[in-house]
Structure formats: C-alpha cells, structure tokens
Design a protein around this motif. Structure first.
Motif, PDB file in Angstrom:
ATOM      1  N   UNK A 175      35.676 -51.477 -42.119  1.00 28.42           N
ATOM      2  CA  UNK A 175      36.275 -52.445 -43.035  1.00 28.42           C
ATOM      3  C   UNK A 175      36.305 -51.938 -44.469  1.00 28.42           C
ATOM      4  N   UNK A 176      35.474 -50.941 -44.770  1.00 31.13           N
ATOM      5  CA  UNK A 176      35.479 -50.393 -46.125  1.00 31.13           C
ATOM      6  C   UNK A 176      36.715 -49.544 -46.389  1.00 31.13           C
ATOM      7  N   UNK A 177      37.399 -49.135 -45.304  1.00 30.25           N
ATOM      8  CA  UNK A 177      38.588 -48.298 -45.448  1.00 30.25           C
ATOM      9  C   UNK A 177      39.879 -49.102 -45.326  1.00 30.25           C
ATOM     10  N   UNK A 178      39.863 -50.114 -44.486  1.00 23.13           N
ATOM     11  CA  UNK A 178      41.124 -50.791 -44.173  1.00 23.13           C
ATOM     12  C   UNK A 178      40.852 -52.132 -43.497  1.00 23.13           C
ATOM     13  N   UNK A 179      41.677 -53.120 -43.789  1.00 23.81           N
ATOM     14  CA  UNK A 179      41.550 -54.397 -43.091  1.00 23.81           C
ATOM     15  C   UNK A 179      42.265 -54.293 -41.749  1.00 23.81           C
ATOM     16  N   UNK A 180      41.598 -54.644 -40.640  1.00 21.67           N
ATOM     17  CA  UNK A 180      42.116 -54.342 -39.299  1.00 21.67           C
ATOM     18  C   UNK A 180      43.094 -55.376 -38.742  1.00 21.67           C
ATOM     19  N   UNK A 181      44.235 -55.500 -39.378  1.00 24.92           N
ATOM     20  CA  UNK A 181      45.252 -56.430 -38.878  1.00 24.92           C
ATOM     21  C   UNK A 181      46.452 -55.642 -38.390  1.00 24.92           C
ATOM     22  N   UNK A 182      47.006 -56.034 -37.256  1.00 28.11           N
ATOM     23  CA  UNK A 182      48.150 -55.323 -36.684  1.00 28.11           C
ATOM     24  C   UNK A 182      49.384 -55.432 -37.567  1.00 28.11           C
ATOM     25  N   UNK A 183      50.165 -54.351 -37.599  1.00 28.48           N
ATOM     26  CA  UNK A 183      51.499 -54.416 -38.202  1.00 28.48           C
ATOM     27  C   UNK A 183      52.575 -54.348 -37.131  1.00 28.48           C
TER      28      UNK A 183
END
Length: 282
Positions: free
Chosen positions: A51-59
């Motif tokens: 989570x420190x690198x990227x928010x894990x939501x699909x595109x």
C-alpha cells in the motif's frame, strides 16, 4: 499497468489454467433459476499489495470505492448486521423481513469481550493494541464464531484480520501491515471489492494510530470463478490496464468512528468499461 491489475490478471490466468472444476459434484451454491453453480477453483491463493507504493484498485473495470468503503464501515464502524444501515443492496439476498442477516459480520464486531484492560469489542481492542502495544503479535479479529453459525444467514467469507507493525530502517513512524483471511471468494464479483475495502481499513487505522501503511496480504482458501463468469473473466483480463490512481484519505480525521465514505477519493482513476448484470450465485 497498475500492480492490482497485474496481480488480478495473473491470479485469473492461474485459476483458469491450473484450477480444478467442481462440475458434476454436489455443490451448495446455485443460480437464481435453481441450476447448480459450478466453479473453477484454486486452493490457497496469496496476493500481496504494498500500500505504500500504490492503492490496489482495478483499472480493468471500475470498483466503486465509496460503496466498498461504506460496506466496510457498516461492519467495522457501525458494527451493524442490518441492511437498512447500508447504502447498497449487495446483502439484500441474505436479509430477513426485518433487514437482519443474523449474528453475522457487524454483529460479531460489536460483541464486547473481557480483557485484562476491561471490556472491549474487537475493533476497539485492535485500536487499543495498535496505540498501546503495537509490536504485539496478537492483534487480530475473528468473526467466524462457531456457536453463532446457526444464526447467521451467510457464513462469513472474509472472516479474520491480523495486524502486524514493523519499524522500517530510517523511518520514525511505525508501519502497519495486515493479513486478510478469506475462506471463499467469488473472484469476478468480489475480489477487488474486498481488497479495496481492507486497504481502506488499513489506511484508516494507520492514520488514527499515527502510522504509515505497509502491506496488505490477502489469503484466499478457495478462490473460484463461477461457470457463468468464465467468459466475462476472459474478456476482462485481455483488456489494456490504465495507470493506478492516487488514493486520498481525509487527513483531518483522527478518530476511526468519525470516518465516512466521503473521506475517501481517487485522483486520476481511469477504467475500462464496467461489466454489468453479473449473475450472483446464492
């Protein structure tokens, strides 16, 4: 592509290629028309999201951030088991005439237990330990309570969170990590929905406990793609992903019980076309 898209595509390809089918077996789930709902499944799927690198939501397709957050808060903050306290209709199928889903989910989160420090429910215990004993290896919740299963309209799928705090070299603030344990998951309908919910939870708890966000590890005992979802999954994972959006959490909120769905938002969230009218096995 976003890391969440990459993880999702790899997981789906693995299930479709290496999974086992339940077709022809005696299965509990069925479609609304009464037909048995068979799956292709993998046992013991483990996905890691930093989570420190990227928010894990699909595109690949849109995940409704505010609705997912509202459902998480329904369980963890409002500690409710009544769909009338929820702003979406995802639980309608399992509610009785009064709106109750039985002694499930939020019901279990509001039950107070006796600890050496006094009476607390599971959510308050987590926050207490994160603030007062962050390096404890006992910071966890469990809503799969066997004595109450007969009074649950649906057994909990995502049933346990384990929190673990680390001290990264060169950083003054502690880092909050978590493991989400899930006994069963409908990959198309619920995978990213659950990932987003518990990523938001980690962000919220980290903020109110003055920590940085770390890893969310998602452990799924039975990750499955339903027979009527296979074509949709194949089309979905062939799409071109977009870059991950930026996640925003209202920095003014320091009390977990003050968060609302309006305190989360995404910047630069581009997605593929939504998949509509997904059949849900019951």
């Amino acid at each position: 592509m976003s890391l969440a898209d990459h993880i999702f595509i790899d997981m789906c390809n693995d299930i479709l290629t290496n999974g086992t089918s339940t077709e022809g077996e005696k299965v509990r789930p069925h479609w609304p028309d009464g037909t048995p709902a068979y799956t292709i499944k993998k046992f013991g799927v483990v996905n890691r999201y930093d989570l420190s690198k990227e928010f894990p939501i699909l595109t690949l397709r849109r995940t409704a951030l505010k609705s997912a957050t509202d459902e998480m808060l329904w369980i963890w903050q409002r500690k409710s088991n009544n769909i009338h306290d929820l702003n979406s209709h995802v639980w309608d199928e399992w509610a009785d005439e009064n709106g109750s889903i039985g002694k499930a989910y939020g019901y279990q989160m509001q039950v107070k237990h006796q600890y050496k420090e006094g009476m607390m429910d599971q959510v308050d215990r987590v926050i207490y330990d994160l603030k007062n004993n962050p390096f404890s290896r006992r910071i966890m919740t469990n809503i799969y309570v066997h004595q109450d299963l007969h009074e649950m309209n649906l057994y909990p799928c995502a049933y346990s969170m384990t929190f673990n705090v680390t001290q990264k070299k060169g950083e003054d603030r502690l880092t909050l990590n978590a493991i989400l344990n899930q006994r069963s998951q409908d990959v198309l309908a619920a995978n990213n929905w659950n990932v987003v919910q518990y990523a938001v939870l980690v962000y919220m708890l980290a903020q109110v406990c003055d920590m940085n966000v770390g890893e969310l590890v998602h452990v799924i005992a039975d990750a499955h793609i339903y027979d009527r979802h296979v074509d949709a999954i194949k089309e979905l994972i062939c799409r071109e992903p977009f870059p991950a959006p930026k996640f925003w959490l209202n920095p003014e909120i320091k009390d977990f019980y003050q968060f609302t769905p309006d305190d989360v938002k995404l910047e630069g969230y581009q997605t593929g076309e939504q998949i509509k009218d997904i059949p849900i096995a019951i």
